[in-house]
Scaffold this motif. Structure first.
Motif, PDB file in Angstrom:
ATOM      1  N   ALA A   1       0.840  -1.193   0.000  1.00  0.00           N
ATOM      2  CA  ALA A   1       0.000   0.000   0.000  1.00  0.00           C
ATOM      3  C   ALA A   1       0.880   1.249   0.000  1.00  0.00           C
ATOM      4  N   ASN A   2       0.340   2.314  -0.575  1.00  0.00           N
ATOM      5  CA  ASN A   2       1.051   3.577  -0.707  1.00  0.00           C
ATOM      6  C   ASN A   2       0.212   4.675  -0.082  1.00  0.00           C
ATOM      7  N   ALA A   3       0.842   5.704   0.433  1.00  0.00           N
ATOM      8  CA  ALA A   3       0.105   6.815   1.042  1.00  0.00           C
ATOM      9  C   ALA A   3      -0.882   7.419   0.056  1.00  0.00           C
ATOM     10  N   GLN A   4      -0.552   7.404  -1.240  1.00  0.00           N
ATOM     11  CA  GLN A   4      -1.441   7.966  -2.248  1.00  0.00           C
ATOM     12  C   GLN A   4      -2.706   7.129  -2.464  1.00  0.00           C
TER      13      GLN A   4
ATOM     14  N   TRP B   1      -1.755   5.940   6.867  1.00  0.00           N
ATOM     15  CA  TRP B   1      -1.251   5.076   7.938  1.00  0.00           C
ATOM     16  C   TRP B   1      -0.936   3.668   7.437  1.00  0.00           C
ATOM     17  N   MET B   2      -1.451   3.293   6.267  1.00  0.00           N
ATOM     18  CA  MET B   2      -1.215   1.957   5.713  1.00  0.00           C
ATOM     19  C   MET B   2      -0.002   1.900   4.794  1.00  0.00           C
ATOM     20  N   ALA B   3       0.686   3.020   4.579  1.00  0.00           N
ATOM     21  CA  ALA B   3       1.846   3.019   3.681  1.00  0.00           C
ATOM     22  C   ALA B   3       2.872   1.998   4.157  1.00  0.00           C
TER      23      ALA B   3
ATOM     24  N   GLN C   1      -2.325  -8.433  -1.093  1.00  0.00           N
ATOM     25  CA  GLN C   1      -2.442  -7.578  -2.263  1.00  0.00           C
ATOM     26  C   GLN C   1      -2.575  -6.118  -1.838  1.00  0.00           C
ATOM     27  N   ARG C   2      -2.439  -5.241  -2.812  1.00  0.00           N
ATOM     28  CA  ARG C   2      -2.524  -3.802  -2.532  1.00  0.00           C
ATOM     29  C   ARG C   2      -3.970  -3.331  -2.369  1.00  0.00           C
ATOM     30  N   ASP C   3      -4.905  -3.942  -3.107  1.00  0.00           N
ATOM     31  CA  ASP C   3      -6.311  -3.528  -3.030  1.00  0.00           C
ATOM     32  C   ASP C   3      -7.202  -4.710  -3.380  1.00  0.00           C
TER      33      ASP C   3
ATOM     34  N   HIS D   1     -16.302 -22.880  -0.225  1.00  0.00           N
ATOM     35  CA  HIS D   1     -15.700 -21.887   0.663  1.00  0.00           C
ATOM     36  C   HIS D   1     -16.552 -21.794   1.927  1.00  0.00           C
ATOM     37  N   VAL D   2     -15.941 -22.081   3.098  1.00  0.00           N
ATOM     38  CA  VAL D   2     -16.704 -22.123   4.341  1.00  0.00           C
ATOM     39  C   VAL D   2     -16.290 -21.038   5.335  1.00  0.00           C
ATOM     40  N   SER D   3     -15.204 -20.341   5.069  1.00  0.00           N
ATOM     41  CA  SER D   3     -14.729 -19.300   5.984  1.00  0.00           C
ATOM     42  C   SER D   3     -14.090 -18.197   5.163  1.00  0.00           C
ATOM     43  N   SER D   4     -14.211 -16.956   5.652  1.00  0.00           N
ATOM     44  CA  SER D   4     -13.652 -15.823   4.938  1.00  0.00           C
ATOM     45  C   SER D   4     -13.156 -14.778   5.927  1.00  0.00           C
ATOM     46  N   GLY D   5     -12.046 -14.127   5.582  1.00  0.00           N
ATOM     47  CA  GLY D   5     -11.520 -13.049   6.406  1.00  0.00           C
ATOM     48  C   GLY D   5     -10.876 -11.990   5.536  1.00  0.00           C
ATOM     49  N   LEU D   6     -10.952 -10.761   5.978  1.00  0.00           N
ATOM     50  CA  LEU D   6     -10.338  -9.629   5.289  1.00  0.00           C
ATOM     51  C   LEU D   6      -9.671  -8.754   6.337  1.00  0.00           C
ATOM     52  N   PHE D   7      -8.390  -8.417   6.123  1.00  0.00           N
ATOM     53  CA  PHE D   7      -7.638  -7.688   7.144  1.00  0.00           C
ATOM     54  C   PHE D   7      -6.683  -6.685   6.497  1.00  0.00           C
ATOM     55  N   ALA D   8      -6.600  -5.509   7.115  1.00  0.00           N
ATOM     56  CA  ALA D   8      -5.590  -4.516   6.750  1.00  0.00           C
ATOM     57  C   ALA D   8      -4.333  -4.829   7.546  1.00  0.00           C
ATOM     58  N   VAL D   9      -3.258  -5.123   6.854  1.00  0.00           N
ATOM     59  CA  VAL D   9      -1.996  -5.507   7.478  1.00  0.00           C
ATOM     60  C   VAL D   9      -1.107  -4.259   7.530  1.00  0.00           C
ATOM     61  N   PRO D  10      -0.889  -3.681   8.704  1.00  0.00           N
ATOM     62  CA  PRO D  10      -0.159  -2.415   8.784  1.00  0.00           C
ATOM     63  C   PRO D  10       1.312  -2.582   8.437  1.00  0.00           C
ATOM     64  N   PRO D  11       2.020  -1.457   8.274  1.00  0.00           N
ATOM     65  CA  PRO D  11       3.454  -1.559   7.997  1.00  0.00           C
ATOM     66  C   PRO D  11       4.203  -2.222   9.136  1.00  0.00           C
ATOM     67  N   GLY D  12       5.472  -2.489   8.910  1.00  0.00           N
ATOM     68  CA  GLY D  12       6.275  -3.185   9.904  1.00  0.00           C
ATOM     69  C   GLY D  12       6.603  -2.323  11.114  1.00  0.00           C
ATOM     70  N   VAL D  13       7.137  -2.984  12.133  1.00  0.00           N
ATOM     71  CA  VAL D  13       7.602  -2.317  13.349  1.00  0.00           C
ATOM     72  C   VAL D  13       9.049  -1.914  13.105  1.00  0.00           C
ATOM     73  N   ARG D  14       9.321  -0.609  13.168  1.00  0.00           N
ATOM     74  CA  ARG D  14      10.643  -0.119  12.764  1.00  0.00           C
ATOM     75  C   ARG D  14      11.739  -0.449  13.770  1.00  0.00           C
ATOM     76  N   ASP D  15      11.420  -0.344  15.077  1.00  0.00           N
ATOM     77  CA  ASP D  15      12.435  -0.565  16.107  1.00  0.00           C
ATOM     78  C   ASP D  15      11.720  -0.831  17.420  1.00  0.00           C
ATOM     79  N   ALA D  16      12.493  -0.939  18.516  1.00  0.00           N
ATOM     80  CA  ALA D  16      11.931  -1.303  19.817  1.00  0.00           C
ATOM     81  C   ALA D  16      11.009  -0.237  20.385  1.00  0.00           C
ATOM     82  N   GLY D  17      11.068   0.990  19.868  1.00  0.00           N
ATOM     83  CA  GLY D  17      10.168   2.033  20.326  1.00  0.00           C
ATOM     84  C   GLY D  17       8.864   2.089  19.560  1.00  0.00           C
ATOM     85  N   ASP D  18       8.727   1.238  18.560  1.00  0.00           N
ATOM     86  CA  ASP D  18       7.541   1.193  17.706  1.00  0.00           C
ATOM     87  C   ASP D  18       6.676   0.015  18.140  1.00  0.00           C
ATOM     88  N   TYR D  19       5.488  -0.103  17.561  1.00  0.00           N
ATOM     89  CA  TYR D  19       4.643  -1.272  17.862  1.00  0.00           C
ATOM     90  C   TYR D  19       3.679  -1.501  16.705  1.00  0.00           C
ATOM     91  N   TRP D  20       3.131  -2.722  16.661  1.00  0.00           N
ATOM     92  CA  TRP D  20       2.163  -3.089  15.633  1.00  0.00           C
ATOM     93  C   TRP D  20       1.014  -2.088  15.594  1.00  0.00           C
TER      94      TRP D  20
END
Length: 441
Positions: free
Chosen positions: A273-276, A281-283, A390-392, A416-435
C-alpha cells in the motif's frame, strides 16, 4: 527456546528488583505493562540476505541459513509476507473484548514486544517460563523451551469490524478494506469468519507456531478472545524463486505463477500500500484475504486424470501448462487442438485466474493445506486454507474470485466455508515502535 539473561531472584521467591536492562533487553514494567522492549536479534540476517538498503526503499528480506534460524522482526514491512514461506501455520482471529482504546494500544505494545522476542527464539517475557516468582503465573507457557526460532514470523492484521465506533477509528478505515461481496456458491460459517484482529504465525516447527499464538492469547486475556483459529501444514505456494513449487491436497502443484520476493517492481505495484492510496497510515502495509476452502477430495479422487488436468489447465506430474513440457513454460491461451478446440479450456482454472484476464491483477498467495479430522460421514474435513496478500482486494482478489465462483468447474469439488479480510499495517521499525502505531497516531 533459549532463555535471555535474567535478574537474580532474591531468597523467598519474591519478584526481583528492577534493574537497568542489558543491551537488547527491556525493563519489566508491570504484569500487564510492556515487557521485553529490546531489539534482541533485530539485526540477525541469515546467509543469502538481500543487500541492505535504506528503509525508505524496499527493505532486505533475510533468507535463514537453516530452518532453525530466525528472521528479523523489525523492518519497513512485516515479516511473514514475502518471507520464504515456512512449512507450518497457526492462524488466529481475535475479537477485541475491551472497549477502551488505551487498553487496546497497550495490548498492541505488549504483543509487539513479545513478538520481537519470540521470533528470535526467546521466551515471550523476560522472566520466561521458570524465572519469575513461583507464586505468580509464568511469563511464558514453556512448551517451546529448548526449541530454536524455527523461522518463526508473526504477522498482524486489522479486520473491518475494528473500525466501528468503539475506538474512534471509523474515519481511518481504508477504502480498500471494503467488505467482500457475497460470491456465488460460497457457504460461509460466521463463527469461523471475520474477526477484529488476526495473527498469522508461520514456522518450520508446528510447536513453535502454536506456542507463539498461545502466548499472544495469554497476554491478551481480558482484552481479546479467540474467535477462530486454523492449523495448516505443507505450504501451498512459493514466495521465493529459491523454493520449489509445493502441491495441494488435490495433488497439483500450487502457486507456480505466484508473486515472489524477487519481483521488486511487481511488489511495489501490486502488494504494498502507498500513502497515495488514500490511507496514509497503511503506507508500507498490505491487505490480506483468507478463505477456508473445503475440498471434496473423495469425489476428486474418483475423477479421471484427464478430467482433473482439463479442469486445472496443467498436467499433474510436471505442472506444465497443457500443451507445454515444463512447469514455468508460458501459458498459451490461443493454442488449439487438431479439432480446433482450445488446448487450455475456456473455463480452466488457470485461465480464469490469470492476471491477463483481470487487468494484470496479481496476488501473493501464502496458503496451507489442512486436515481437521473427519466430518462424521466417512469423509476427511480437509482442503486449502487460502491466504493472499495484495494492494487492493477490490481490484485484485474480488475480480479473480468472482470469475472463479461463476464458471470454474473446480467448484464441483470445493466449497468456501470461511472468509476473512484484514488490513496488514506496515512493519515495526524498532523497539520504540509497535504493531499498528500509525493507525493510532
Amino acid at each position: 527456546m533459549s532463555k535471555a539473561t535474567e535478574p537474580e531472584r532474591p531468597a523467598g521467591g519474591a519478584e526481583p528488583k528492577a534493574t537497568e536492562p542489558e543491551a537488547g533487553e527491556g525493563r519489566r514494567m508491570s504484569r500487564r505493562g510492556l515487557f521485553g522492549l529490546g531489539a534482541a536479534g533485530a539485526a540477525v540476517v541469515g546467509a543469502g540476505a538481500v543487500a541492505a538498503r535504506s528503509l525508505l526503499d524496499e527493505p532486505p528480506v533475510a533468507h535463514a541459513s537453516s530452518a532453525s534460524d530466525p528472521y528479523p522482526f523489525y523492518g519497513q514491512h512485516q515479516a511473514g509476507i514475502v518471507t520464504p514461506a515456512q512449512d507450518r501455520l497457526h492462524f488466529v482471529a481475535f475479537d477485541v473484548t475491551t472497549e477502551k482504546r488505551a487498553e487496546l494500544v497497550d495490548l498492541l505494545q505488549e504483543w509487539s514486544a513479545a513478538a520481537a522476542r519470540l521470533t528470535q527464539g526467546k521466551e515471550a517475557g523476560s522472566y520466561g517460563a521458570v524465572g519469575g516468582a513461583p507464586e505468580a503465573a509464568p511469563d511464558d507457557t514453556g512448551e517451546a523451551l529448548g526449541l530454536p526460532a524455527s523461522g518463526l514470523t508473526l504477522t498482524i492484521g486489522f479486520g473491518p469490524s475494528l473500525f466501528d465506533d468503539r475506538f474512534g477509528l471509523a474515519a481511518k478505515r481504508p477504502a480498500a478494506l471494503a467488505d467482500l461481496p457475497k460470491f456465488p456458491g460460497e457457504q460461509l460459517i460466521p463463527e469461523i469468519s471475520g474477526g477484529d484482529i488476526c495473527v498469522q504465525a508461520c514456522a518450520h516447527d508446528p510447536q513453535v507456531a502454536v506456542h507463539a499464538i498461545r502466548n499472544l492469547a495469554r497476554i491478551g486475556f481480558g482484552r481479546v478472545s479467540v474467535r477462530w483459529s486454523q492449523l495448516g501444514f505443507g505450504r501451498t505456494s512459493s514466495t521465493s524463486r529459491a523454493q520449489t513449487t509445493p502441491r495441494n491436497l488435490m495433488g497439483f502443484k500450487d502457486g507456480t505463477n505466484n508473486l515472489k520476493l524477487e519481483d521488486a517492481d511487481l511488489l511495489r505495484e501490486q502488494l504494498w500500500a502507498n500513502a497515495q492510496d488514500g490511507s496514509a497510515w497503511m503506507a508500507g502495509g498490505t491487505y490480506m484475504v483468507t478463505r477456508k476452502i473445503r475440498m471434496m477430495i473423495e469425489t476428486w479422487d474418483r475423477t479421471s486424470l484427464l478430467e482433473q488436468e482439463q479442469i486445472i489447465g496443467r498436467d499433474k506430474g510436471e505442472g506444465a501448462p497443457l500443451g507445454k513440457k515444463r512447469e514455468f513454460d508460458t501459458l498459451d491461451f490461443t493454442a488449439k487442438t487438431s479439432d480446433g478446440q482450445p488446448v487450455i479450456a475456456a473455463d480452466a482454472h488457470v485461465r480464469l485466474a490469470h492476471p491477463s484476464f483481470h487487468g494484470n491483477a496479481h496476488l501473493l498467495r501464502r496458503g496451507y493445506n489442512f486436515v481437521d479430522g473427519s466430518d462424521g460421514l466417512g469423509r476427511l474435513d480437509a482442503g486449502l486454507f487460502f491466504i493472499a496478500y495484495q494492494r487492493d482486494p477490490r481490484k485484485q482478489f474480488v475480480s479473480v474470485q468472482m470469475s472463479l465462483a461463476k464458471t470454474d468447474p473446480l467448484n464441483e469439488y470445493i466449497k468456501h466455508v470461511s472468509s476473512g479480510l484484514f488490513a496488514v499495517p506496515p512493519g515495526v521499525r524498532d523497539a520504540g515502535d509497535y504493531w499498528g502505531r500509525t493507525l493510532f497516531d
